[in-house]
Motif scaffolding. Structure first.
Motif, mmCIF file in Angstrom:
data_model
loop_
_atom_site.group_PDB
_atom_site.id
_atom_site.type_symbol
_atom_site.label_atom_id
_atom_site.label_comp_id
_atom_site.label_asym_id
_atom_site.label_seq_id
_atom_site.Cartn_x
_atom_site.Cartn_y
_atom_site.Cartn_z
ATOM 1 N N HIS A 1 -20.594 63.287 -19.078
ATOM 2 C CA HIS A 1 -20.972 62.461 -17.828
ATOM 3 C C HIS A 1 -21.734 63.347 -16.890
ATOM 4 O O HIS A 1 -22.052 62.893 -15.794
ATOM 5 C CB HIS A 1 -19.738 61.874 -17.227
ATOM 6 N N ARG B 1 -16.532 69.824 -9.171
ATOM 7 C CA ARG B 1 -15.009 69.362 -8.986
ATOM 8 C C ARG B 1 -14.721 68.352 -10.024
ATOM 9 O O ARG B 1 -15.499 67.480 -10.298
ATOM 10 C CB ARG B 1 -14.806 68.485 -7.542
ATOM 11 N N ILE C 1 -16.412 62.914 -11.094
ATOM 12 C CA ILE C 1 -16.884 64.343 -11.194
ATOM 13 C C ILE C 1 -17.821 64.766 -9.684
ATOM 14 O O ILE C 1 -18.390 63.575 -9.468
ATOM 15 C CB ILE C 1 -17.278 64.697 -12.401
ATOM 16 N N GLU C 2 -17.807 65.924 -9.440
ATOM 17 C CA GLU C 2 -18.904 66.199 -8.293
ATOM 18 C C GLU C 2 -19.655 67.215 -9.039
ATOM 19 O O GLU C 2 -19.378 68.312 -9.663
ATOM 20 C CB GLU C 2 -17.881 66.701 -7.213
ATOM 21 N N VAL C 3 -20.992 66.955 -9.084
ATOM 22 C CA VAL C 3 -22.008 67.693 -9.605
ATOM 23 C C VAL C 3 -22.946 68.091 -8.867
ATOM 24 O O VAL C 3 -23.471 67.496 -7.697
ATOM 25 C CB VAL C 3 -22.519 67.094 -10.754
ATOM 26 N N GLU C 4 -23.640 69.348 -8.930
ATOM 27 C CA GLU C 4 -24.683 69.860 -8.094
ATOM 28 C C GLU C 4 -26.083 69.679 -9.018
ATOM 29 O O GLU C 4 -25.807 70.331 -10.233
ATOM 30 C CB GLU C 4 -24.443 71.146 -7.722
ATOM 31 N N ILE C 5 -26.944 69.217 -8.620
ATOM 32 C CA ILE C 5 -28.311 69.123 -9.491
ATOM 33 C C ILE C 5 -29.388 69.858 -8.775
ATOM 34 O O ILE C 5 -29.633 69.438 -7.585
ATOM 35 C CB ILE C 5 -28.467 67.676 -9.647
#
Lengths: 228, 118
Positions: B17, B25, B105-109
């Motif tokens: 995902h 996170r 979920i916490e994502v950095e792109i």
């Protein structure tokens, strides 16, 4: 530069196990087999239940079994000696069976002529409750010597049970003043919404007929089977 | 100790995902009747995340308290009581508390990198 974003997933973590379980369930349906996930503490009498079923029924009911065991094939050997077609799964140190390990075993397990496949899970009242194997029903063996409040200590296991086989009831005369069956029933009623219980003794055969009738009722109706 | 196998499944699911982003996170929901111990999950996560997509991600566990209710009148049964509605005489149903769920979920792109993962 980085952009932060939150992604709402809301997926079951065990979805891979769930899809393997669905695959197993379809396999059982195709073969007209009712699969039972038989769970319970180590020493609750899971293997003895199956031996007694074969012995008192004189092999009339077509039962096969897959026995989960950490390190030995002893349970499967006992079942074979009782006339039950059986295979074992050694899990090493794993505390439960999962749908994929059952699936791998099914590749080599002949279900022809079998009405009920009993998967005897690893003796453990915690972990096996978490993993769907594709079974139609969950049955928990609970022996009278385990005490009155065992269900309250392991609510997850009993909340998921369709039937509790109260085993070793022939020992009750030796437990007077220590274990009362109504107290066990009271504990079950607080963790199990439909507290179905069959008093069972592998020693005397008490409960074998009732257990076989219960299994018989789990079979899909002929119409359902025809159009499944 | 099935918590390790649950964490392995979690890391796999996060990977599916995350869309190639850097995961910061992970929030999961665990029901009090799920048969899973939050403390053991945390310990398992600390070991299992090394070298995976979750290596830089903190794990947040939200407990979901079990609740039994009558399927007809929806009365919520008191904790520890018999799982039968006293009014309707029906077996109670578990309305929540068996969750083992990857919630968010916490994502950095990295900017400009997003499209390369589509």
């Amino acid at each position: 530069m980085c952009e932060k974003s939150k992604v709402d997933v809301n997926a079951r973590i065990l979805e891979r196990n769930d899809s393997a379980a669905a695959h197993n369930a379809a396999h059982f349906r195709e073969h007209g087999v009712v699969c039972v996930n038989l769970m319970g503490s180590p020493g609750a009498g899971k293997t003895a239940v199956l031996e007694a079923t074969a012995r008192f029924d004189r092999g009339k009911t077509r039962i096969a079994a897959i026995a989960g065991d950490l390190a030995t094939d002893n349970d499967a050997d006992r079942l074979k000696a009782a006339g039950i077609r059986a295979a074992s799964i050694n899990t090493g140190s794993a505390c439960h069976l999962d749908a994929e390990i059952v699936h791998r075993t099914l590749h080599h397990f002949d279900l022809d002529g079998v009405d009920y496949l009993i998967i005897e899970n690893i003796g453990n009242l915690v972990c096996p409750a978490v993993y769907d194997l594709g079974q139609a029903v969950n049955v928990v063996a609970l022996s009278v010597t385990e005490g009155e409040d065992k269900p309250l200590k392991y609510p997850t296991m009993f909340a998921k049970a369709d039937l509790v086989l109260l085993t070793k009831v022939d020992l009750l005369p030796y437990l007077v003043g220590h274990v009362r069956v109504p107290a066990i029933m009271d504990s079950l009623a607080r963790v199990m919404p439909r507290p179905n219980v069959i008093a069972f003794s592998a020693h005397t055969g008490v409960g074998v007929d009732e257990w076989l009738q219960w299994l018989e009722q789990r079979k899909p109706a002929p119409m359902e089977a025809q159009f499944a | 100790m099935h918590e390790y196998s649950i964490i392995h499944a979690l890391v796999e699911s996060v990977g599916a995902h995350a869309a190639g982003g850097q995961v910061r996170r992970v929030r999961i929901e665990i029901g009090t009747l799920a048969g899973v111990d939050a403390g053991l999950l945390t310990t398992a996560y600390e070991v299992a995340r090394i070298g995976t997509i979750c290596a830089e991600a903190t794990l947040e566990i939200t407990p979901v308290h079990a609740q039994w209710a009558c399927p007809r009148c929806e009365r919520i049964l008191a904790r520890g009581s018999k799982l039968q509605c006293p009014e309707c005489d029906l077996p109670a149903a578990l309305t929540r508390g068996d969750e083992i769920v990857l919630a968010q979920i916490e994502v950095e792109i990295e900017e400009g990198k997003e499209s390369s993962h589509v």
